[in-house]
Design an enzyme around this catalytic site. Sequence first.
Site, short mmCIF file in Angstrom:
data_model
loop_
_atom_site.label_atom_id
_atom_site.label_comp_id
_atom_site.label_asym_id
_atom_site.label_seq_id
_atom_site.Cartn_x
_atom_site.Cartn_y
_atom_site.Cartn_z
N HIS A 1 1.50 10.43 -7.41
CA HIS A 1 1.61 11.62 -5.62
C HIS A 1 0.33 10.83 -4.93
O HIS A 1 -0.50 10.09 -5.28
CB HIS A 1 2.43 12.39 -6.04
CG HIS A 1 0.44 13.31 -6.44
ND1 HIS A 1 0.41 14.03 -5.96
CD2 HIS A 1 0.66 13.65 -7.61
CE1 HIS A 1 -0.99 14.38 -6.63
NE2 HIS A 1 -0.47 14.40 -8.32
N HIS B 1 0.66 -1.05 -0.35
CA HIS B 1 0.20 -0.35 0.32
C HIS B 1 0.73 1.19 -0.04
O HIS B 1 1.64 1.16 0.89
CB HIS B 1 -1.16 0.12 1.34
CG HIS B 1 -1.88 1.08 1.46
ND1 HIS B 1 -2.37 1.16 0.27
CD2 HIS B 1 -1.76 2.55 2.60
CE1 HIS B 1 -3.42 2.52 0.81
NE2 HIS B 1 -2.13 3.12 1.91
#
Length: 504
Positions: A465, A421
Site C-alpha cells: 500500500h 510509479h
Amino acid sequence: MNGDTDETNNSEHCSSTNNTTSLSSSAPQNQEKINLSSSFFNESIIVTQNNMNSTINNTTDENLLTISNNNEENPMNKSFKRKVVSFSAMPFEKKVADVYDCLRYMQEGSDFLKVRSYVRQFRRLYTLNDSLTAISWYPTSKKPSKAIITIDSIKEVRLGKTTERLREHAQQFENESMFSIIYTDGNNDYVSLDLVASSADEANIWVTGLSCLISGHGSPLTSSDLEDRQKMRDRWLRDVFAVGLSSTSECEPVNHNEYQPLCGKSSIDEEEAVRLLGDYGISEDKAKIRLQEIQSKKSDDVRGLFSTEDLVDVFKKLSTRPEIYHLLVRYSRNQDFLSTEDFTLFLEAEQGMSKVTREKCLEIIQKFEPSTEAKLLGHLGIDGFTNYLLSPECDIFNANHRSICHEMDHPLSHYFIASSHNTFLLADQLKGPSSVEGFIHALKRGCRCLELHCFDGPDDQPLIHNGTLTSRISLSEALQIFRYFTHNLHSTTACILIVFGLRL
C-alpha cells in the site's frame, strides 16, 4: 464547358448525416481476473475512441448544418440527400463484386462536392445515364444539355489530389475521397472536373466505373463487354461448385464447357451449401445470412434448395473485397485480371520491388491463382490477387522480428526501460483503492519495471500500500500476477524488474 464555370445563383445544400471483481489470492481466480481485466481495459479504449469520433462527427454536423440553414429558402434543395456507402460491416450491406455493381451505383447517383478555384463550392447530384454514355448533374442553372459530360470526351480519371486546383483548394479533405475527371469541352480544350466524395469507397466506385467506360477507345461499352470481363472467373466458379454439387449427389461427371448443372440433383440444401462455401473460405455465419436472403426470394417449390448459380453469386458477393478490386482494375488493361505486364507494374509501383521478371510473376500466379485456366494464360484474377495480398509474402511485418533480436548482455544502465510509479494505485495516493489490476494494465501496455511499497502485515505476510489510507493487497497476490505474465503471456520478454520499497 469549362471546369471553372458553374452555376452561381443556386443556393448550396449540405445535408448532415446527420464494479471491480473482488480480489483473491488463489491462482485460478487470478487467471480469471486477468482475463476480465483484459476485457475491461479494451472496453475503456473503445469508449474513448467512440467519444472522440462522436465529437468529430458532431463538429462536422454543426458545420454542415450552418451551411444548410443559410440556404433553407431554396426549395430545390429539400429533395437532396447525401449518399454514404460502406463496405466494412455485415454481408447484407452493399458490396462491390464487379464493374456491374459500380455502374449500377453510379446510375443511382452520388452527391459530390465540386471544387473550384474560388471560395463558393457547390454540392451536386451526379448520375450516369442508362445508356452508359454520359454523366450529368443536378441542380444547375445551365440548360440540361450543357450540364453533361459525354463518356467519349473523357480522357482520363485520376484518384486523389492530382490537379493543381485540388492541391490548392481542397486541403481539408482526405486524399482518398477526391478524384478528377479530365475531359475535352466544346472548344476541344482539356478541362478538369474536380470532385470530393463522401468517402473513399464512393470515390473508388466512380473511378473504377469511369475507367472501365472510357477503356472502349471511343466505342460505347455494351453489356456483353461487361460480361466478358467476368467470364474466366465465372467459368472457374461454375466448375468448382458444379463439381461440388455432383460430388454430393453421385451423378455423372460435369462437362466444364457447359454452365447448366448436369447431374440429376442440380441443387443442394442450406447445410450442404454452407459446407461447400466454407471449403473456399466463406465463414458459416456470413454464408447463412446471404443464403437466407436468396431463399426469401424463391418460390415455395424450390425454397430451401440452392443451385450452382446461387453459390457463385454468394461467393462473389462475400469474397470480393472492394478495395482490392478497385486496385486490380486500376492496373489492369480493361479486364478483371492482371497480365504479367500489369502485375509487374503493380509490384514495382505499389510493392516497391525492383527488377521484377516475367518468371517471378508467373511463379506468383502459379502459387496463388486458383483458376487452372488463368494459370495457363498467365493471368492473375481477383481471387488470386486477393490470396497474394493476404499472404505472408505481402506481410508488412518483418518475420525476423518475431524473436528477440536485441543484444541482452550489456549493463542494465545501457537500456531504456518502460517503468511505472505507484503501479498498484487505481486512484489518488491518499485514500484510493489498491489493486493488482494496476500491475496487469501496466504489463499489458509493455511496462517492464514495477514499483512495490511493502509494509509488515499480520501473520508476517507483507502488504502493499502507499502508507496512507489506501487499501491493502498482499505481496503474494502481486507475485502470482508477475509469474503468470512471465511464463504465459510474454515468453519472449527478457525479464520484469521489480523495485521493492521496504517500509519498516
